[in-house]
Write a protein that holds these residues in place. Sequence first.
Motif, PDB file in Angstrom:
ATOM      1  N   LEU A 173       0.830  -1.194   0.000  1.00  0.00           N
ATOM      2  CA  LEU A 173       0.000   0.000   0.000  1.00  0.00           C
ATOM      3  C   LEU A 173       0.871   1.254   0.000  1.00  0.00           C
ATOM      4  O   LEU A 173       1.927   1.288   0.627  1.00  0.00           O
ATOM      5  N   LYS A 174       0.408   2.277  -0.699  1.00  0.00           N
ATOM      6  CA  LYS A 174       1.134   3.546  -0.746  1.00  0.00           C
ATOM      7  C   LYS A 174       0.142   4.704  -0.702  1.00  0.00           C
ATOM      8  O   LYS A 174      -0.843   4.705  -1.427  1.00  0.00           O
ATOM      9  N   TYR A 175       0.403   5.669   0.180  1.00  0.00           N
ATOM     10  CA  TYR A 175      -0.438   6.859   0.297  1.00  0.00           C
ATOM     11  C   TYR A 175       0.301   8.068  -0.279  1.00  0.00           C
ATOM     12  O   TYR A 175       1.478   8.286   0.019  1.00  0.00           O
ATOM     13  N   ASP A 176      -0.385   8.841  -1.103  1.00  0.00           N
ATOM     14  CA  ASP A 176       0.199  10.047  -1.703  1.00  0.00           C
ATOM     15  C   ASP A 176      -0.754  11.218  -1.542  1.00  0.00           C
ATOM     16  O   ASP A 176      -1.960  11.076  -1.774  1.00  0.00           O
ATOM     17  N   ILE A 177      -0.214  12.358  -1.127  1.00  0.00           N
ATOM     18  CA  ILE A 177      -0.992  13.600  -1.144  1.00  0.00           C
ATOM     19  C   ILE A 177      -0.858  14.178  -2.546  1.00  0.00           C
ATOM     20  O   ILE A 177       0.225  14.596  -2.955  1.00  0.00           O
ATOM     21  N   ASN A 186      -6.775  27.332   6.066  1.00  0.00           N
ATOM     22  CA  ASN A 186      -7.984  26.549   5.768  1.00  0.00           C
ATOM     23  C   ASN A 186      -7.686  25.560   4.640  1.00  0.00           C
ATOM     24  O   ASN A 186      -8.414  25.459   3.666  1.00  0.00           O
ATOM     25  N   ARG A 187      -6.604  24.814   4.797  1.00  0.00           N
ATOM     26  CA  ARG A 187      -6.099  23.925   3.752  1.00  0.00           C
ATOM     27  C   ARG A 187      -6.940  22.662   3.645  1.00  0.00           C
ATOM     28  O   ARG A 187      -7.400  22.113   4.655  1.00  0.00           O
ATOM     29  N   ILE A 188      -7.153  22.217   2.418  1.00  0.00           N
ATOM     30  CA  ILE A 188      -7.797  20.929   2.160  1.00  0.00           C
ATOM     31  C   ILE A 188      -6.791  20.040   1.441  1.00  0.00           C
ATOM     32  O   ILE A 188      -6.206  20.425   0.429  1.00  0.00           O
ATOM     33  N   PHE A 189      -6.581  18.846   1.980  1.00  0.00           N
ATOM     34  CA  PHE A 189      -5.643  17.886   1.396  1.00  0.00           C
ATOM     35  C   PHE A 189      -6.421  16.778   0.682  1.00  0.00           C
ATOM     36  O   PHE A 189      -7.477  16.349   1.156  1.00  0.00           O
ATOM     37  N   VAL A 190      -5.872  16.326  -0.441  1.00  0.00           N
ATOM     38  CA  VAL A 190      -6.469  15.216  -1.193  1.00  0.00           C
ATOM     39  C   VAL A 190      -5.443  14.095  -1.236  1.00  0.00           C
ATOM     40  O   VAL A 190      -4.298  14.300  -1.647  1.00  0.00           O
ATOM     41  N   SER A 191      -5.853  12.913  -0.790  1.00  0.00           N
ATOM     42  CA  SER A 191      -4.945  11.770  -0.716  1.00  0.00           C
ATOM     43  C   SER A 191      -5.453  10.620  -1.574  1.00  0.00           C
ATOM     44  O   SER A 191      -6.656  10.416  -1.702  1.00  0.00           O
ATOM     45  N   GLN A 192      -4.520   9.903  -2.163  1.00  0.00           N
ATOM     46  CA  GLN A 192      -4.839   8.665  -2.883  1.00  0.00           C
ATOM     47  C   GLN A 192      -4.090   7.510  -2.230  1.00  0.00           C
ATOM     48  O   GLN A 192      -2.931   7.658  -1.837  1.00  0.00           O
ATOM     49  N   VAL A 193      -4.765   6.380  -2.128  1.00  0.00           N
ATOM     50  CA  VAL A 193      -4.095   5.164  -1.675  1.00  0.00           C
ATOM     51  C   VAL A 193      -4.068   4.175  -2.840  1.00  0.00           C
ATOM     52  O   VAL A 193      -5.076   3.985  -3.528  1.00  0.00           O
ATOM     53  N   SER A 194      -2.896   3.601  -3.075  1.00  0.00           N
ATOM     54  CA  SER A 194      -2.715   2.672  -4.193  1.00  0.00           C
ATOM     55  C   SER A 194      -2.159   1.356  -3.690  1.00  0.00           C
ATOM     56  O   SER A 194      -1.448   1.301  -2.675  1.00  0.00           O
ATOM     57  N   LEU A 195      -2.465   0.318  -4.407  1.00  0.00           N
ATOM     58  CA  LEU A 195      -1.947  -1.016  -4.122  1.00  0.00           C
ATOM     59  C   LEU A 195      -1.166  -1.466  -5.347  1.00  0.00           C
ATOM     60  O   LEU A 195      -1.753  -1.767  -6.391  1.00  0.00           O
ATOM     61  N   ASP A 196       0.161  -1.462  -5.217  1.00  0.00           N
ATOM     62  CA  ASP A 196       1.023  -1.812  -6.351  1.00  0.00           C
ATOM     63  C   ASP A 196       0.627  -1.026  -7.603  1.00  0.00           C
ATOM     64  O   ASP A 196       0.337  -1.593  -8.655  1.00  0.00           O
ATOM     65  N   GLU A 197       0.565   0.284  -7.457  1.00  0.00           N
ATOM     66  CA  GLU A 197       0.283   1.233  -8.553  1.00  0.00           C
ATOM     67  C   GLU A 197      -1.185   1.284  -8.987  1.00  0.00           C
ATOM     68  O   GLU A 197      -1.560   2.089  -9.830  1.00  0.00           O
ATOM     69  N   GLN A 198      -2.053   0.420  -8.406  1.00  0.00           N
ATOM     70  CA  GLN A 198      -3.481   0.484  -8.728  1.00  0.00           C
ATOM     71  C   GLN A 198      -4.194   1.354  -7.693  1.00  0.00           C
ATOM     72  O   GLN A 198      -4.171   1.062  -6.494  1.00  0.00           O
TER      73      GLN A 198
END
Length: 227
Positions: A173-177, A186-198
């Motif tokens: 698993l990998k988390y990226d902002i 008043n910052r909003i962060f967007v994160s994606q979690v991927s599993l072996d690039e998916q």
Amino acid sequence: MEAFQQDSGIRFSNEAVLFEAFTHSSYVNEHRRKAFVDNERLEFLGDAVLEVAVSQYLFHRYPKMTEGELTKLRASIVCEPSLVHLANELQLGTYILLGKGEENTGGRQRPALLADVFEALVGALYLDKGLDPVIELLEKVMFPKVEIGAFSKVTDYKSQLQELVQQDNAGQLKYDIIEEKGPAHNRIFVSQVSLDEQMLGEGSGRSKKEAEQQAAQLAIVKLKSED
């Protein structure tokens, strides 16, 4: 800060570092002519100190637990929902220095902000007095709850997702902002979690932790729907 010290029984030698622990970035932005520093660096330090203190406690308290069991239990203890509970118990929201905008939008009760302040307080206490007083604080507010299993019911979606993936040896698993939106206070962060690039899930929140938790929650829903 004097009120906090009296109410909590925690006395600081350097009150400046305590003041910094309770200073939110929104307050700094609204007082730019003064040399205030927000608590984000102390939050970073406190996060690491908590990991060490909790790891040491669990290592000695549960000698028969495996590495995996210890890791899972530690994750449930230091995750955002449990830190929010501890922050509320100490009434940390009462003492936070907030900008007017953050105050008016309920920042004093916002979970991510409360968790961050708890970590910043731990970081400040560590800088001021070292690890032993941090452990003394945790012995009062955290460790007794571990003994009664209070943290086993905490919702930590990142830990749940990690456990789900490990069951099938599905990969890493990998988390990226991937995006940061809005002004600094008043910052909003967007994160994606991927599993072996998916890509499995994408979430947003007022902190990186909050965004990652939401992404993990959506990823769990997706994986379970595919079973």
